[in-house]
Design an enzyme around this catalytic site. Structure first.
Site, mmCIF file in Angstrom:
data_model
loop_
_atom_site.group_PDB
_atom_site.id
_atom_site.type_symbol
_atom_site.label_atom_id
_atom_site.label_comp_id
_atom_site.label_asym_id
_atom_site.label_seq_id
_atom_site.Cartn_x
_atom_site.Cartn_y
_atom_site.Cartn_z
ATOM 1 N N HIS A 265 -5.866 -5.540 -2.311
ATOM 2 C CA HIS A 265 -4.413 -5.620 -2.159
ATOM 3 C C HIS A 265 -4.073 -5.746 -0.686
ATOM 4 C CE1 HIS A 265 -0.154 -4.708 -2.648
ATOM 5 N NE2 HIS A 265 -0.338 -5.070 -3.906
ATOM 6 N N ASP A 316 -3.008 -5.904 -11.658
ATOM 7 C CA ASP A 316 -3.436 -6.942 -12.594
ATOM 8 C C ASP A 316 -4.721 -6.598 -13.347
ATOM 9 O OD1 ASP A 316 -1.405 -8.900 -12.244
ATOM 10 O OD2 ASP A 316 -2.234 -9.373 -10.270
HETATM 11 C C1 LIG Z 1 0.386 -8.592 -8.357
HETATM 12 C C2 LIG Z 1 -0.513 -8.969 -7.265
HETATM 13 O O1 LIG Z 1 -0.281 -9.951 -6.625
HETATM 14 S S1 LIG Z 1 -1.816 -7.950 -6.909
HETATM 15 C C3 LIG Z 1 -3.057 -9.046 -6.256
HETATM 16 C C4 LIG Z 1 -3.596 -9.933 -7.336
HETATM 17 N N1 LIG Z 1 -4.668 -10.815 -6.836
HETATM 18 C C5 LIG Z 1 -5.957 -10.593 -7.113
HETATM 19 O O2 LIG Z 1 -6.341 -9.662 -7.811
HETATM 20 C C6 LIG Z 1 -6.916 -11.618 -6.555
HETATM 21 C C7 LIG Z 1 -8.123 -10.950 -5.883
HETATM 22 N N2 LIG Z 1 -7.737 -10.298 -4.682
HETATM 23 C C8 LIG Z 1 -7.553 -10.988 -3.512
HETATM 24 O O3 LIG Z 1 -7.744 -12.197 -3.460
HETATM 25 C C9 LIG Z 1 -7.088 -10.234 -2.282
HETATM 26 O O4 LIG Z 1 -7.522 -8.892 -2.321
HETATM 27 C C10 LIG Z 1 -5.569 -10.287 -2.094
HETATM 28 C C11 LIG Z 1 -5.078 -11.730 -2.163
HETATM 29 C C12 LIG Z 1 -4.873 -9.489 -3.179
HETATM 30 C C13 LIG Z 1 -5.201 -9.676 -0.744
HETATM 31 O O5 LIG Z 1 -5.664 -10.544 0.202
HETATM 32 P P1 LIG Z 1 -5.748 -10.231 1.779
HETATM 33 O O6 LIG Z 1 -4.925 -9.074 2.139
HETATM 34 O O7 LIG Z 1 -5.472 -11.524 2.458
HETATM 35 O O8 LIG Z 1 -7.236 -9.806 1.967
HETATM 36 P P2 LIG Z 1 -8.462 -10.798 2.176
HETATM 37 O O9 LIG Z 1 -8.510 -11.807 1.086
HETATM 38 O O10 LIG Z 1 -8.416 -11.303 3.587
HETATM 39 O O11 LIG Z 1 -9.645 -9.782 1.972
HETATM 40 C C14 LIG Z 1 -10.186 -8.926 2.993
HETATM 41 C C15 LIG Z 1 -11.677 -8.778 2.731
HETATM 42 O O12 LIG Z 1 -11.890 -8.172 1.443
HETATM 43 C C16 LIG Z 1 -12.562 -9.076 0.576
HETATM 44 N N3 LIG Z 1 -11.879 -9.042 -0.715
HETATM 45 C C17 LIG Z 1 -10.556 -8.855 -0.933
HETATM 46 N N4 LIG Z 1 -10.307 -8.894 -2.231
HETATM 47 C C18 LIG Z 1 -11.482 -9.115 -2.848
HETATM 48 C C19 LIG Z 1 -11.849 -9.255 -4.193
HETATM 49 N N5 LIG Z 1 -10.934 -9.183 -5.157
HETATM 50 N N6 LIG Z 1 -13.141 -9.472 -4.485
HETATM 51 C C20 LIG Z 1 -14.063 -9.538 -3.508
HETATM 52 N N7 LIG Z 1 -13.790 -9.412 -2.210
HETATM 53 C C21 LIG Z 1 -12.500 -9.206 -1.893
HETATM 54 C C22 LIG Z 1 -12.382 -10.452 1.199
HETATM 55 O O13 LIG Z 1 -13.410 -11.340 0.823
HETATM 56 C C23 LIG Z 1 -12.412 -10.116 2.672
HETATM 57 O O14 LIG Z 1 -13.751 -9.862 3.038
HETATM 58 P P3 LIG Z 1 -14.290 -10.334 4.469
HETATM 59 O O15 LIG Z 1 -13.463 -9.555 5.461
HETATM 60 O O16 LIG Z 1 -15.717 -9.951 4.401
HETATM 61 O O17 LIG Z 1 -14.042 -11.798 4.542
HETATM 62 O O1 LIG Z 2 2.777 -6.595 -3.331
HETATM 63 C C1 LIG Z 2 1.989 -7.537 -3.441
HETATM 64 O O2 LIG Z 2 1.549 -8.199 -2.479
HETATM 65 C C2 LIG Z 2 1.481 -7.936 -4.764
HETATM 66 C C3 LIG Z 2 1.778 -6.950 -5.846
HETATM 67 O O3 LIG Z 2 1.099 -5.962 -6.026
HETATM 68 C C4 LIG Z 2 2.944 -7.188 -6.682
HETATM 69 O O4 LIG Z 2 3.666 -8.174 -6.471
HETATM 70 O O5 LIG Z 2 3.189 -6.395 -7.601
#
Ligand SMILES: CC(=O)SCCNC(=O)CCNC(=O)[C@H](O)C(C)(C)COP(=O)(O)OP(=O)(O)OC[C@H]1O[C@@H](n2cnc3c(N)ncnc32)[C@H](O)[C@@H]1OP(=O)(O)O
Ligand SMILES: O=C([O-])CC(=O)C(=O)O
Length: 379
Positions: A265, A316
């Protein structure tokens, strides 16, 4: 090129504060989520209805009995779709993506909204009420049409949670399903400046209309890094298929640097407080459905991803196995998110209109400067 701004580039606008807001407080270090001063744990444990939460997000106060009765009636009465929107749903290709249909149907519904063109605050509250009432009707009606079933007339007396199942299946849900779905709607209602809400506010800040802002938001929610992750979680569980394959799947995915959907997150550094409730509901729903494997696999994935990557599940992750155990089709998971988040989107759009300034950040230019123009005949 000379720099005409003092601020520096922040990738993904991480931790950048773009506006003030009274609606939702998020403490990523402590894992706290608060709507208008009320902790979500208290709203869920106190058996609030989703409608009470919508009212709270819009008006800043919980409704009293009379206000809630009136609000429920307003929502109930507005559930039916305009004939033009129903015809659109009947005509659109049956294999279309459900979020794309929702995005287009909402945009289309705006043209037929009785308050179209009226940009007064009161008209925008009425538009918001219609959106909360009709988005679930759009989602469920298209699902029936694409399955060759006749649309069902909405029942104005039902709660939002019961109405969704009645419109989808023709039957009101059992008590556990109603409560679990109501809780899921509350938990997804708002989340500060998540990507889709920000997108709605950017559109509203140009003083464009409510439906344009919500159309932007739906398009943004669809992506798998945001609301689209709940469908991807279920696809992952189905692809793994069995507990014996969980560990090798996770190891391979992490080794290939693939993201595990439903984890991580931008703001939370602890457990997402919504996942705490959804985990319990997923377990109970699995037990009641007589199939606990999706919950058990989810628990194992959670342990592994926590141990190997230090990541927690987000909203999620457990909503996927919960919805699946309630018998809901996977391709409706993200549209269901929209049925709830419409409350937060509209609250933020109304707040933006109350205190507006155009949202227009800057980019740090990294391209070439001072290139020599070469006429087409010489290139
Ligand atoms: C309702 C919502 O929107 S909740 C979010 C729903 N989205 C997901 O579940 C998709 C999977 N999760 C992700 O892609 C990310 O955690 C996000 C998009 C939610 C947040 O992204 P950011 O804050 O930009 O974090 P970012 O993607 O830069 O991750 C930071 C580090 O953790 C790792 N990481 C983050 N999430 C995950 C994951 N789900 N699985 C594996 N590695 C992960 C990244 O690869 C990165 O590693 P690195 O520093 O070695 O390159
Ligand atoms: O806050 C965020 O970036 C994503 C999230 O968890 C939501 O929209 O519920």
């Amino acid at each position: 090129m000379s720099k005409d701004t003092d601020t520096s580039f922040v990738a993904g606008l991480e931790d950048v504060v773009s506006n003030t807001s009274d609606i939702c407080f998020l403490d990523g270090k402590e894992g706290r989520l608060v709507y208008q001063g009320y902790n979500i744990h208290d709203l869920v444990n106190g058996n609030a209805s989703f409608e009470e939460v919508v009212y709270l997000l819009w008006h800043g106060e919980l409704p009293n009995r009379q206000q809630l009765d009136e609000f429920n009636q307003q929502i109930g009465r507005q559930r039916a779709l305009a004939p033009e929107v129903l015809n659109f749903l009947k005509g659109v290709r049956k294999d279309a993506n459900a979020m794309e249909v929702l995005r287009t149907a909402v945009s289309f519904a705006g043209i037929y909204d009785p308050d179209n063109g009226d940009e007064s605050y009161e008209a925008n509250v009425r538009k918001a009420t219609r959106l909360v009432a009709q988005i679930p009707t759009i989602v469920t009606t298209f699902e029936r049409i694409r399955n060759g079933q006749a649309p069902i007339d909405p029942d104005p007396e039902l709660s939002a949670a019961s109405s969704f199942f009645q419109l989808l299946t023709g039957r009101v849900p059992d008590e556990f399903t109603e409560r679990a779905f109501n809780t899921a709607l509350i938990l997804h209602a708002d989340h500060e400046l998540n990507a889709s809400t920000f997108s709605a506010r950017v559109t509203a800040a140009t003083l464009s209309d409510m439906y344009s802002a919500i159309t932007s938001a739906i398009g943004t929610l669809k992506g798998p890094l945001h609301g689209g992750a709940n469908e991807q979680v279920m696809k992952m569980l189905l692809e793994i298929g069995d507990m014996s394959r969980v560990e090798s799947y996770i190891d391979e995915a992490l080794a290939a640097k693939r993201k595990i959907m439903g984890f991580g997150h931008r703001v939370y550094r602890t457990e997402d407080p919504r996942a705490t409730h959804l985990r319990k509901l997923s377990q109970k729903a699995g037990e009641l459905a007589g199939e606990t494997k999706w919950f058990e696999m989810s628990r194992r994935i959670e342990q592994l991803v926590k141990d190997k990557k230090g990541l927690n599940p987000n909203v999620d992750f457990y909503s996927a196995s919960l919805y699946y155990s309630l018998g809901l089709p996977t391709h409706l998971f993200t549209p269901i998110f929209a049925c709830s988040r419409i409350s937060g989107w509209t609250a933020h759009v109304l707040e933006q209109y109350r205190n507006n300034r155009l949202i227009r950040p800057r980019a740090e230019y990294t391209g070439p400067t001072h290139r020599q123009f070469v006429p087409l005949s010489e290139r």
